[in-house]
Design an enzyme around this catalytic site. Structure first.
Site, short mmCIF file in Angstrom:
data_model
loop_
_atom_site.label_atom_id
_atom_site.label_comp_id
_atom_site.label_asym_id
_atom_site.label_seq_id
_atom_site.Cartn_x
_atom_site.Cartn_y
_atom_site.Cartn_z
CB ALA A 25 -0.92 0.02 1.21
CG ASP A 26 2.14 3.48 -2.90
OD1 ASP A 26 3.28 3.95 -2.95
OD2 ASP A 26 1.81 2.44 -3.50
NE ARG A 27 -1.75 9.34 1.29
CZ ARG A 27 -1.49 10.62 1.52
NH1 ARG A 27 -2.33 11.34 2.26
NH2 ARG A 27 -0.43 11.19 0.99
#
EC number: 5.3.1.23
Length: 386
Positions: A257-259
């Site tokens: 995940a990036d966010r």
């Protein structure tokens, strides 16, 4: 075994491996300035949310160390007010390199908060610089340990889930998207770390991974890591995920995940949402593996996550080694960039990320444990793992 990571520090040098040239050429680039770090992140010579946070932090540490060793000292080291103004501008600049990845923002905020705490404590500029160097190095060093923790949590959760449903816990097939291993972190990895953990504990039968176009992080980087680790694996085109689920017994999808928003909505490499929709159709668990620093409690849901759009030309080009293999005068494989679309193509849609709704996610794993949704609910309570 994979014997290098995305970042290395030795003999006073900070270097990154140029991931745009992998897997055919291993080239390290020295990061000599904040601008070098910004370019490395922006151009995706280094990528992966944890890795870019580490590089930004180490670049700040290196910058401060150089300043302390300079005689006479830079003007901005003369007063704490000047120091704060100067460093805050640098941190703000680094954050803009890739705004979707919350780890980068978390790292720059952590350094900014530490700066203010030290100023409030009455420390002088030199002392503040030295303590910020230590803090920046800690941001990088903490990554490997938490990656191993979350990989263990996620792996054990999946094994137990398969066992309770009457399946075998020694022949698991897990698919992943993009690259989330050592090259995307400071070591071991997140989702690819989970796969590595299953392999190391004798639970994995085979890893499957998508090419992850248009940058091919899967076919270039994940393939390289899995091959280096001797993990049985199979690559597939992004458009083949549905077919894979129809014809093979896949026990889980594990992604990074990036966010992650407060409700569990998750931004990750483009194509993740497609895989999640298909996984739901085939009742395959969909697992997000990411450090606590990726969870952004300030963003209520996925609609508030900024989505980076890359230049259109990047979706029109492919880079790789010439085939059949051609060696240059130094014995290295010749590489080339080719255009696979008509020149001057208009109307190219090229987002780097998409958002997978929490309703499609089975579990979210951080170094603090595994979160699952309560019965009948569509969103997560991430309190226990943040």
């Amino acid at each position: 075994m994979l014997d290098f990571s995305s970042i290395r520090t030795s003999e006073g040098k900070l270097e990154i491996v140029n991931q745009l040239l992998l897997p055919h050429t291993t080239e390290y680039i020295e990061i000599k300035s904040i601008d070098d770090a910004f370019d490395g992140i922006k151009s995706m010579k280094i990528r992966g949310a944890p890795a870019i946070a580490s590089l930004a932090s180490l670049a700040v540490a290196d910058y401060l160390a150089r300043a302390l060793a300079t005689s006479p000292s830079p003007d901005w080291l003369e007063t704490t007010d000047a120091f704060k103004q100067h460093l805050e501008a640098i941190l703000a600049h680094l954050f803009t390199a890739r705004p979707t990845a919350v780890n980068l923002g978390a790292a720059t905020r952590r350094l900014s908060n530490k700066l203010q705490t030290l100023i409030d404590a009455g420390k002088n500029a030199d002392t503040i610089a030295r303590e910020l160097i230590s803090e920046a190095k800690n941001i990088d060093a903490e990554d490997v340990g938490r990656n191993k923790l979350m990989s263990k949590w996620g792996g054990e959760w999946l094994v137990e889930r398969v066992k309770t449903q009457g399946g075998s816990d020694t022949d698991l097939n897990v698919m992943t998207v993009c690259n989330t291993g050592s090259l995307a972190t400071s070591g071991y990895g997140t989702a690819l770390g989970l796969i590595t953990y299953l392999h190391e504990t004798g639970k994995l039968q085979r890893a499957f991974f998508t090419q992850s176009t248009p940058y091919h992080q899967g076919s270039r980087l994940t393939a390289f890591e899995l091959k280096s680790l001797n993990i049985p694996s199979t690559m597939l085109c992004d458009s083949m995920v549905g077919s894979l689920f129809q014809h093979h017994n896949i026990h889980a999808i594990a992604v990074g995940a990036d966010r992650v928003a407060r409700n569990g909505d998750t931004a990750n490499k483009i194509g993740t949402y497609n895989a999640a929709v298909l996984a739901a159709r085939h009742n395959i668990p969909f697992i997000v593996v990411a450090p606590v620093s990726t969870v952004d409690l300030e963003v209520p849901d996925g609609s508030g996550i900024p989505i980076e759009h890359r230049p259109a030309i990047e979706a029109c080009l492919v880079r790789g080694a010439l085939y059949p293999t051609t060696l240059n005068g130094e014995g290295a494989k010749e590489q080339a960039t080719v255009m696979v679309t008509p020149e001057g193509l208009e109307g190219v849609y090229n987002p780097s990320f998409d958002v997978t709704p929490a309703s499609l996610i089975t579990a979210i794993v951080t170094e603090k444990g595994v979160a699952v949704k309560k019965s009948g609910e569509e969103v997560f309570d991430l309190t226990p793992i943040v």
